[in-house]
Design a protein around this motif. Structure first.
Motif, short mmCIF file in Angstrom:
data_model
loop_
_atom_site.label_atom_id
_atom_site.label_comp_id
_atom_site.label_asym_id
_atom_site.label_seq_id
_atom_site.Cartn_x
_atom_site.Cartn_y
_atom_site.Cartn_z
N ALA A 291 11.48 -6.69 5.78
CA ALA A 291 10.63 -6.68 4.58
C ALA A 291 10.70 -5.33 3.88
O ALA A 291 10.80 -5.27 2.65
N HIS A 292 10.67 -4.25 4.66
CA HIS A 292 10.80 -2.91 4.06
C HIS A 292 12.15 -2.77 3.36
O HIS A 292 12.22 -2.20 2.26
N GLU A 293 13.18 -3.27 3.98
CA GLU A 293 14.52 -3.19 3.38
C GLU A 293 14.56 -3.94 2.05
O GLU A 293 15.10 -3.46 1.07
N TRP A 294 13.97 -5.14 2.04
CA TRP A 294 13.94 -5.91 0.80
C TRP A 294 13.13 -5.19 -0.28
O TRP A 294 13.56 -5.09 -1.42
N LEU A 295 11.96 -4.67 0.09
CA LEU A 295 11.12 -3.98 -0.88
C LEU A 295 11.80 -2.75 -1.47
O LEU A 295 11.60 -2.42 -2.64
N ARG A 296 12.62 -2.10 -0.68
CA ARG A 296 13.31 -0.89 -1.16
C ARG A 296 14.62 -1.21 -1.87
O ARG A 296 15.26 -0.32 -2.42
N GLY A 297 14.97 -2.49 -1.90
CA GLY A 297 16.19 -2.92 -2.59
C GLY A 297 15.98 -3.05 -4.09
O GLY A 297 14.87 -2.93 -4.61
N ASN A 298 17.07 -3.29 -4.78
CA ASN A 298 17.02 -3.41 -6.24
C ASN A 298 16.23 -4.63 -6.67
O ASN A 298 16.37 -5.71 -6.12
N SER A 299 15.40 -4.43 -7.68
CA SER A 299 14.58 -5.52 -8.21
C SER A 299 15.28 -6.14 -9.42
O SER A 299 16.42 -5.79 -9.75
N SER A 300 14.56 -7.02 -10.08
CA SER A 300 15.09 -7.64 -11.29
C SER A 300 15.02 -6.69 -12.48
O SER A 300 15.61 -6.95 -13.52
N LYS B 275 15.08 0.02 -10.68
CA LYS B 275 13.82 0.11 -9.93
C LYS B 275 13.87 -0.80 -8.72
O LYS B 275 14.41 -1.90 -8.76
N SER B 276 13.27 -0.32 -7.65
CA SER B 276 13.13 -1.16 -6.45
C SER B 276 11.88 -2.01 -6.59
O SER B 276 11.02 -1.75 -7.44
N TRP B 277 11.77 -3.01 -5.73
CA TRP B 277 10.56 -3.84 -5.73
C TRP B 277 9.36 -2.97 -5.39
O TRP B 277 8.28 -3.15 -5.94
N GLN B 278 9.55 -2.01 -4.51
CA GLN B 278 8.48 -1.12 -4.11
C GLN B 278 7.99 -0.29 -5.31
O GLN B 278 6.78 -0.09 -5.48
N GLN B 279 8.89 0.15 -6.13
CA GLN B 279 8.51 0.91 -7.33
C GLN B 279 7.74 0.04 -8.32
O GLN B 279 6.84 0.52 -9.00
N LEU B 280 8.09 -1.24 -8.39
CA LEU B 280 7.37 -2.14 -9.28
C LEU B 280 5.92 -2.33 -8.84
O LEU B 280 5.05 -2.63 -9.66
N LEU B 281 5.64 -2.16 -7.54
CA LEU B 281 4.27 -2.29 -7.06
C LEU B 281 3.35 -1.21 -7.62
O LEU B 281 2.13 -1.36 -7.62
N GLU B 282 3.93 -0.12 -8.10
CA GLU B 282 3.12 0.96 -8.67
C GLU B 282 2.39 0.51 -9.93
O GLU B 282 1.34 1.04 -10.25
N ASN B 283 2.95 -0.46 -10.63
CA ASN B 283 2.35 -0.97 -11.86
C ASN B 283 1.57 -2.24 -11.54
O ASN B 283 2.16 -3.25 -11.14
N PRO B 284 0.24 -2.23 -11.72
CA PRO B 284 -0.54 -3.44 -11.41
C PRO B 284 -0.05 -4.69 -12.14
O PRO B 284 -0.18 -5.79 -11.64
N GLN B 285 0.55 -4.51 -13.31
CA GLN B 285 1.04 -5.65 -14.08
C GLN B 285 2.28 -6.29 -13.46
O GLN B 285 2.60 -7.43 -13.77
N SER B 286 2.98 -5.56 -12.60
CA SER B 286 4.22 -6.06 -12.00
C SER B 286 4.02 -6.63 -10.60
O SER B 286 4.95 -7.21 -10.04
N ARG B 287 2.85 -6.49 -10.05
CA ARG B 287 2.64 -6.90 -8.66
C ARG B 287 2.81 -8.39 -8.45
O ARG B 287 3.36 -8.83 -7.45
N GLY B 288 2.39 -9.19 -9.40
CA GLY B 288 2.58 -10.64 -9.30
C GLY B 288 4.05 -11.01 -9.31
O GLY B 288 4.47 -11.93 -8.60
N THR B 289 4.85 -10.29 -10.10
CA THR B 289 6.29 -10.52 -10.15
C THR B 289 6.93 -10.23 -8.80
O THR B 289 7.79 -10.98 -8.33
#
Length: 105
Positions: free
Chosen positions: A62-71, A75-89
């Motif tokens: 799960a950590h590996e996936w979160l640190r991987g490239n997002s859509s 940005k990684s998925w983990q970086q997208l979590l920093e924005n509350p608007q992106s958490r659902g994505t």
């Protein structure tokens, strides 16, 4: 521990050390992304770890996936979590990925 519990603990700890009372919602603002990440990892392990021994392996995956490239480029998925608007994505993308993993087993 729940988010409310952590916020209260932080509030009491800061008050004990500095005598400043910071409203608990202030702590919520700075810890929400970490709680979301922990929830996502827990969901991942609930779905993919069938034995207690597999939890460490699935947590690492799960950590590996979160640190991987997002859509979103660069940005990684983990970086997208920093924005509350992106958490659902992120949550939706992780659910899709977990379904794919379950389908390939």
């Amino acid at each position: 521990m729940s988010q409310v519990g952590v916020n209260l603990l932080l509030q009491r700890w800061v008050h004990h050390n500095s005598r400043v009372i910071v409203p608990t919602f202030e702590y919520q603002g700075v810890t929400a992304e970490q709680f979301e990440e922990a929830d996502l990892i827990e969901d991942w392990c609930d779905d993919l770890a069938s034995t207690p021994q597999e939890i460490a392996t699935e947590t690492a995956a799960a950590h590996e996936w979160l640190r991987g490239n997002s859509s979103e480029a660069g940005k990684s998925w983990q970086q997208l979590l920093e924005n509350p608007q992106s958490r659902g994505t992120v949550r939706l993308a992780m659910r899709r990925h977990v379904k794919e993993l379950l389908g390939s087993r």
